[in-house]
Write a protein that holds these residues in place. Structure first.
Motif, PDB file in Angstrom:
ATOM      1  N   VAL A 169       0.860  -1.173   0.000  1.00 25.87           N
ATOM      2  CA  VAL A 169       0.000   0.000   0.000  1.00 25.87           C
ATOM      3  C   VAL A 169       0.906   1.236   0.000  1.00 25.87           C
ATOM      4  O   VAL A 169       1.998   1.217   0.573  1.00 25.87           O
ATOM      5  N   ASP A 170       0.454   2.288  -0.663  1.00 24.10           N
ATOM      6  CA  ASP A 170       1.237   3.515  -0.765  1.00 24.10           C
ATOM      7  C   ASP A 170       0.877   4.425   0.417  1.00 24.10           C
ATOM      8  O   ASP A 170      -0.281   4.838   0.536  1.00 24.10           O
ATOM      9  N   PRO A 171       1.846   4.750   1.287  1.00 26.59           N
ATOM     10  CA  PRO A 171       1.530   5.597   2.441  1.00 26.59           C
ATOM     11  C   PRO A 171       0.917   6.940   2.019  1.00 26.59           C
ATOM     12  O   PRO A 171       0.095   7.494   2.752  1.00 26.59           O
ATOM     13  N   GLY A 172       1.289   7.422   0.824  1.00 26.59           N
ATOM     14  CA  GLY A 172       0.709   8.678   0.323  1.00 26.59           C
ATOM     15  C   GLY A 172      -0.807   8.539   0.165  1.00 26.59           C
ATOM     16  O   GLY A 172      -1.562   9.475   0.465  1.00 26.59           O
ATOM     17  N   GLN A 173      -1.238   7.369  -0.284  1.00 25.85           N
ATOM     18  CA  GLN A 173      -2.687   7.143  -0.443  1.00 25.85           C
ATOM     19  C   GLN A 173      -3.386   7.058   0.916  1.00 25.85           C
ATOM     20  O   GLN A 173      -4.548   7.432   1.040  1.00 25.85           O
ATOM     21  N   VAL A 174      -2.655   6.559   1.910  1.00 20.43           N
ATOM     22  CA  VAL A 174      -3.231   6.513   3.261  1.00 20.43           C
ATOM     23  C   VAL A 174      -3.472   7.953   3.722  1.00 20.43           C
ATOM     24  O   VAL A 174      -4.561   8.292   4.203  1.00 20.43           O
ATOM     25  N   ALA A 175      -2.457   8.802   3.528  1.00 20.45           N
ATOM     26  CA  ALA A 175      -2.590  10.208   3.951  1.00 20.45           C
ATOM     27  C   ALA A 175      -3.731  10.887   3.199  1.00 20.45           C
ATOM     28  O   ALA A 175      -4.535  11.623   3.794  1.00 20.45           O
ATOM     29  N   ASP A 176      -3.835  10.605   1.883  1.00 21.60           N
ATOM     30  CA  ASP A 176      -4.891  11.240   1.075  1.00 21.60           C
ATOM     31  C   ASP A 176      -6.290  10.778   1.487  1.00 21.60           C
ATOM     32  O   ASP A 176      -7.268  11.498   1.271  1.00 21.60           O
TER      33      ASP A 176
END
Ligand SMILES: Cc1ncc(COP(=O)(O)O)c(C=O)c1O
Length: 390
Positions: A128-135
């Protein structure tokens, strides 16, 4: 006949040391840990000793460990316990679409209760992309639940980074470490984890016992109400025998994790290299580096997974497939589909998971049988496809 067990992600045997530690608690040391007399005190001190050992495995404090009936209950408690305890602050949860069913089905339940859940996608390797978690965060988000390592493909998530994002945004972070404990370093501080799930039977302890780490100060709504056991987080007379076994297993796992990791990787990498060399059209599922040391999930398109498992079983080799049998039809694994595998490839997948009793001789034996089994099943499936009337 050969008898080779390569399904340690499903469960592990109880180690002799663990069994020996548990045995007296089946017999003379049978007290109820809540009783005041000496039998009770004896059981209580054994339970507290186990708590110290489990805390040591995850770098938590003993007061932050609560015993449960296993990984499933720990996951349920984390998801539902935080969702309800924090309902006044928001009703949004973030997870991924490759979690274990204990998390996914708890999320499904919470959705029916009016909570909103975002299921993040993963890349081709299952990360999973941590950037997508933040978004995905909203002002309603109260919990992020993302597993440390996946049970089917072994992919390890960037939990340290995800935990940091959760911490910076005042959101609770839960990680399911059922598969990673004992195989990789598990450190609640490095992960910034507020909650973490563990299970006894994946680390050479008994089945039906597990634990949840809950960071001090994190409020949780219990899912079982009763006699105020486990600091009112999980009522029910403590399973002293199981808890003692889990404690011993955790202690050994912490001591041996580094060596175990090297040994498992060595056998797994050898099997992977030989499969790639000796069998055509193979696809390995999972991240090449960020992967549990003993896990190898490989797709053999054209050879159906269930038949592979059965043929290997007849040859004395126990492995598993991620596919599930739902209403008589074999469904491809949700994890492999999330990686973008087509259903045919996903159905032809096998998971080999090594453990501490395996040796390189087991790899040799698998490779003496597997190539022949795969080519026979491919021929059978090609022949039956040719017979299908158009
Ligand atoms: C990642 C993961 N979470 C949770 C569980 C459930 O644990 P238990 O069998 O102790 O209920 C498992 C078991 O396979 C698992 O692999």
């Amino acid at each position: 006949m050969a008898s080779i067990y390569l399904d340690h992600n499903a469960t592990t045997p109880v180690r002799a040391e663990v069994f020996d530690a548990m045995e007296p608690f089946f017999r003379d040391r049978f007290g109820n840990a809540s009783s005041i007399h000496r039998y009770g005190q004896d059981a209580r001190s054994a339970v507290e000793e186990a708590r110290v050992r489990v805390a040591g495995l995850v770098n938590g404090r003993p007061g932050e460990i609560y015993f449960t009936s296993g990984g499933t209950e720990s996951d349920n408690l984390a998801l539902k316990g935080i969702a309800y305890a924090r309902r006044a602050y928001g009703s949004h949860i973030i997870t991924t679409n490759i979690e274990h069913s204990a998390v996914l089905n708890s999320c499904g339940f919470l959705e029916r209760e009016g909570f909103e859940v975002t299921y993040l996608p993963v890349d081709d390797y299952g990360r999973v992309d941590p950037g997508q978690v933040a978004d995905a965060l909203t002002d309603q988000t109260t919990l992020i639940s993302i597993m440390h390592a996946n049970n089917e493909i072994g992919t390890v998530q960037p939990v340290d980074e995800i935990g940091r994002i959760a911490r910076d945004n005042g959101v609770c972070f839960h990680t399911d470490a059922v598969q990673s404990a004992g195989k990789l370093p598990v450190d609640v501080e490095a992960m910034h984890a507020d909650l973490l799930s563990l299970s006894g039977h994946k680390i050479y302890g008994p089945k039906g016992v597990g634990a949840i780490y809950i960071r001090k100060g994190v409020e949780i709504e219990p899912t079982a109400h009763g006699g105020h056991h486990e600091n009112d987080v999980r009522s029910g007379t403590e399973n002293t025998v199981g808890i003692v076994g889990l404690g011993k297993a955790a202690e050994l796992a912490a001591e041996e994790q580094e060596r175990e990791c090297r040994n498992l990787s060595w056998m797994r990498d050898n099997l992977e290299a030989r499969i790639r060399d000796e069998i055509e059209d193979v696809r390995v599922n999972g991240h090449p580096e960020w992967r549990l040391p003993g896990t190898l999930n490989a797709s053999f398109p054209g050879a159906e997974g269930e038949s592979l498992i059965m043929s290997l079983d007849l040859a004395g080799i126990a492995v598993s497939t991620g596919s599930a049998c739902t209403s008589g039809a074999i469904e491809p694994s949700h994890v492999l589909l999330a990686l973008g595998r087509d259903p045919r490839t996903a159905l032809g997948s096998v998971r080999f998971s090594f453990g501490r009793d395996n040796t390189m001789r087991d790899v040799d034996y698998v490779m003496s049988r597997l190539p022949g089994i795969v080519s026979r099943l491919r021929e059978v499936s090609a022949a039956s496809a040719a017979q299908v009337p158009v």
